[in-house]
Design a protein around this motif. Structure first.
Motif, PDB file in Angstrom:
ATOM      1  N   PRO A  80      42.932  14.425 140.659  1.00 42.06           N
ATOM      2  CA  PRO A  80      42.891  14.559 142.122  1.00 42.06           C
ATOM      3  C   PRO A  80      41.559  14.156 142.741  1.00 42.06           C
ATOM      4  CG  PRO A  80      42.802  16.718 141.058  1.00 42.06           C
ATOM      5  CD  PRO A  80      43.129  15.723 139.984  1.00 42.06           C
ATOM      6  N   ASP A  81      40.466  14.297 141.984  1.00 39.18           N
ATOM      7  CA  ASP A  81      39.154  13.987 142.542  1.00 39.18           C
ATOM      8  C   ASP A  81      38.788  12.504 142.442  1.00 39.18           C
ATOM      9  OD1 ASP A  81      38.790  16.678 143.134  1.00 39.18           O
ATOM     10  OD2 ASP A  81      37.860  17.105 141.188  1.00 39.18           O
ATOM     11  N   ALA A  82      39.646  11.722 141.798  1.00 36.47           N
ATOM     12  CA  ALA A  82      39.355  10.298 141.607  1.00 36.47           C
ATOM     13  C   ALA A  82      40.103   9.424 142.602  1.00 36.47           C
ATOM     14  CB  ALA A  82      39.700   9.886 140.172  1.00 36.47           C
ATOM     15  N   PHE A  83      40.461   9.988 143.748  1.00 36.19           N
ATOM     16  CA  PHE A  83      41.302   9.263 144.712  1.00 36.19           C
ATOM     17  C   PHE A  83      40.625   8.029 145.288  1.00 36.19           C
ATOM     18  CE2 PHE A  83      38.894  12.373 147.150  1.00 36.19           C
ATOM     19  CZ  PHE A  83      38.438  11.631 148.226  1.00 36.19           C
ATOM     20  N   THR A  84      39.282   7.972 145.237  1.00 33.56           N
ATOM     21  CA  THR A  84      38.607   6.771 145.757  1.00 33.56           C
ATOM     22  C   THR A  84      38.977   5.541 144.936  1.00 33.56           C
ATOM     23  OG1 THR A  84      36.642   7.369 144.465  1.00 33.56           O
ATOM     24  CG2 THR A  84      36.684   8.024 146.789  1.00 33.56           C
ATOM     25  N   TRP A  85      39.282   5.751 143.651  1.00 28.38           N
ATOM     26  CA  TRP A  85      39.779   4.637 142.839  1.00 28.38           C
ATOM     27  C   TRP A  85      41.114   4.133 143.389  1.00 28.38           C
ATOM     28  CZ3 TRP A  85      37.352   1.880 139.204  1.00 28.38           C
ATOM     29  CH2 TRP A  85      36.226   2.416 138.588  1.00 28.38           C
ATOM     30  N   GLY A  86      41.951   5.046 143.835  1.00 31.60           N
ATOM     31  CA  GLY A  86      43.220   4.638 144.407  1.00 31.60           C
ATOM     32  C   GLY A  86      43.027   3.752 145.625  1.00 31.60           C
ATOM     33  N   ALA A  87      42.075   4.120 146.495  1.00 30.80           N
ATOM     34  CA  ALA A  87      41.820   3.314 147.690  1.00 30.80           C
ATOM     35  C   ALA A  87      41.323   1.926 147.310  1.00 30.80           C
ATOM     36  CB  ALA A  87      40.796   4.021 148.582  1.00 30.80           C
ATOM     37  N   ALA A  88      40.390   1.869 146.374  1.00 30.33           N
ATOM     38  CA  ALA A  88      39.818   0.575 145.977  1.00 30.33           C
ATOM     39  C   ALA A  88      40.829  -0.296 145.255  1.00 30.33           C
ATOM     40  CB  ALA A  88      38.590   0.803 145.103  1.00 30.33           C
ATOM     41  N   GLN A  89      41.582   0.306 144.341  1.00 35.48           N
ATOM     42  CA  GLN A  89      42.548  -0.483 143.576  1.00 35.48           C
ATOM     43  C   GLN A  89      43.709  -0.950 144.450  1.00 35.48           C
ATOM     44  OE1 GLN A  89      41.852   1.192 139.042  1.00 35.48           O
ATOM     45  NE2 GLN A  89      43.430   2.154 140.259  1.00 35.48           N
ATOM     46  N   ALA A  90      44.114  -0.141 145.412  1.00 33.70           N
ATOM     47  CA  ALA A  90      45.151  -0.572 146.342  1.00 33.70           C
ATOM     48  C   ALA A  90      44.700  -1.811 147.102  1.00 33.70           C
ATOM     49  CB  ALA A  90      45.501   0.556 147.313  1.00 33.70           C
ATOM     50  N   ALA A  91      43.450  -1.806 147.562  1.00 36.53           N
ATOM     51  CA  ALA A  91      42.925  -2.955 148.300  1.00 36.53           C
ATOM     52  C   ALA A  91      42.884  -4.206 147.431  1.00 36.53           C
ATOM     53  CB  ALA A  91      41.535  -2.633 148.842  1.00 36.53           C
ATOM     54  N   GLU A  92      42.502  -4.048 146.162  1.00 30.37           N
ATOM     55  CA  GLU A  92      42.453  -5.195 145.255  1.00 30.37           C
ATOM     56  C   GLU A  92      43.855  -5.768 145.013  1.00 30.37           C
ATOM     57  OE1 GLU A  92      40.564  -3.868 141.735  1.00 30.37           O
ATOM     58  OE2 GLU A  92      38.561  -3.797 142.619  1.00 30.37           O
ATOM     59  N   LEU A  93      44.805  -4.891 144.805  1.00 33.04           N
ATOM     60  CA  LEU A  93      46.177  -5.350 144.572  1.00 33.04           C
ATOM     61  C   LEU A  93      46.748  -6.034 145.816  1.00 33.04           C
ATOM     62  CD1 LEU A  93      47.349  -2.197 142.634  1.00 33.04           C
ATOM     63  CD2 LEU A  93      47.359  -4.511 141.698  1.00 33.04           C
ATOM     64  N   ILE A  94      46.440  -5.497 146.969  1.00 37.37           N
ATOM     65  CA  ILE A  94      46.908  -6.101 148.221  1.00 37.37           C
ATOM     66  C   ILE A  94      46.299  -7.493 148.380  1.00 37.37           C
ATOM     67  CG2 ILE A  94      46.764  -5.910 150.732  1.00 37.37           C
ATOM     68  CD1 ILE A  94      46.897  -2.768 150.170  1.00 37.37           C
ATOM     69  N   ALA A  95      45.017  -7.646 148.007  1.00 37.00           N
ATOM     70  CA  ALA A  95      44.384  -8.961 148.085  1.00 37.00           C
ATOM     71  C   ALA A  95      45.065  -9.952 147.147  1.00 37.00           C
ATOM     72  CB  ALA A  95      42.901  -8.837 147.739  1.00 37.00           C
ATOM     73  N   ARG A  96      45.403  -9.504 145.939  1.00 35.03           N
ATOM     74  CA  ARG A  96      46.103 -10.387 144.998  1.00 35.03           C
ATOM     75  C   ARG A  96      47.466 -10.806 145.532  1.00 35.03           C
ATOM     76  NH1 ARG A  96      46.403  -8.319 138.958  1.00 35.03           N
ATOM     77  NH2 ARG A  96      47.352 -10.392 138.770  1.00 35.03           N
ATOM     78  N   LEU A  97      48.161  -9.870 146.117  1.00 31.43           N
ATOM     79  CA  LEU A  97      49.483 -10.175 146.659  1.00 31.43           C
ATOM     80  C   LEU A  97      49.389 -11.094 147.878  1.00 31.43           C
ATOM     81  CD1 LEU A  97      50.975  -6.596 146.332  1.00 31.43           C
ATOM     82  CD2 LEU A  97      51.928  -8.639 145.257  1.00 31.43           C
TER      83      LEU A  97
END
Length: 308
Positions: free
Chosen positions: A249-266
């Motif tokens: 639960p405390d690592a949610f900043t990874w979720g924000a960053a990885q979501a942005a990276e995946l969106i850029a790839r898409l």
């Protein structure tokens, strides 16, 4: 640059020169060559049966790019043998590309051509192994992993069209919460000096009688301590495991960053095959939900990842 996204099933018969080199290095004939069930790489990969009926895994570089990957993989495997298959032979001389031969691990592979199966306790064992791996200081001769530069949520907010076309949320939801996602992404430290595998996912894991073993170390190096866990948890949820927020639960900043990276790839990846676009879109949704839960934001107003 070498072509990525080459499934094992697309490989042809092993080249004659590769067959010669493997038999010379192992000192006995190879009686069978088989493609692995899973995996994506431009390197050649085979599971071989030797004359004495033992098995080995063969991985051969095919280009300048895969040569660098395989050298890095070999160096990493020698440094953390407790987490990697044993090396049976290594060839990196003469006019041939590097060739790595290692033991064929026996145990439970969560991922196979039949799907992904996590048994009770498997995820706990993998997460414990990842913690122990991250506690190891990486050797100086391995590369330092540099985070890929992206515009992230700043770019998404400024040019939202491609993101909104993915259907993850509405424009009003993005307007309301884009700033919070940007702040979470910017607060994440992606650099570090802990040992990172770099490609942690279910088809790179074998649960043996002595603990988890990881394969495909081509991207190993020094990096942030949470890197492997952050990439592992969303993919595991996609395969039937719990949501990342429940485990970290405390690592949610990874979720924000990885979501942005995946969106850029898409957004920039018109060459991606349809099946991979679908996987990346679902992973983007899972990572975004991780960030949303960690920041206690209202849920996305788009479809769940399972509906995509």
């Amino acid at each position: 640059m070498a072509t990525k996204y080459v499934p094992s099933s697309a490989q042809g018969a092993p080249p004659a020169r590769l067959q010669e080199r493997v038999q010379e290095l192992l000192g006995q004939p190879v009686v069978d060559w088989r493609r692995p069930d899973t995996g994506l790489s431009p390197a050649l990969r085979y599971l071989v049966t030797l004359a004495d009926r033992s098995l080995a895994f063969v991985k051969a570089a095919t280009s300048l790019e895969t040569t660098g990957w395989l050298r890095n993989e070999h160096a990493a495997m020698q440094y953390v043998p407790q987490f990697a298959p044993a090396t049976l032979a290594w060839s990196d001389s003469g006019g041939d590309h590097p060739l790595l031969i290692c033991e064929a691990l026996t145990g439970h592979w969560p991922a196979s051509h039949a799907g992904v199966v996590w048994r009770p306790g498997d995820l706990d064992r993998v997460m414990d192994a990842l913690q122990r791996l991250a506690a190891i200081d990486p050797p100086a001769h391995l590369e330092t992993r540099q985070p890929e530069a992206t515009f992230g949520w700043s770019r998404i907010r400024e040019q939202p069209g491609a993101f909104l076309a993915l259907g993850l949320c509405s424009g009003s939801w993005l307007d309301a919460h884009g700033t919070a996602l940007l702040q979470a992404e910017e607060s994440l430290r992606r650099d570090g000096s802990t040992f990172v595998h770099g490609d942690m996912r279910s088809d790179n894991i074998c649960l043996t009688g002595t603990g988890p073993r990881f394969v495909d170390w081509s991207r190993a190096g020094a990096g942030a301590a949470g890197t492997d866990l952050a990439s592992f948890l969303p993919a595991t949820h996609l395969e039937g495991g719990p949501p990342p927020f429940e485990l970290a639960p405390d690592a949610f900043t990874w979720g924000a960053a990885q979501a942005a990276e995946l969106i850029a790839r898409l957004s920039d990846g018109d060459e991606l095959p349809p099946w991979l676009r679908r996987v990346l879109r679902r992973l983007a949704a899972i990572n975004l939900d991780w960030a949303v839960a960690g920041m206690h934001l209202p849920r996305r107003d788009g479809p769940s990842w399972a509906e995509m």
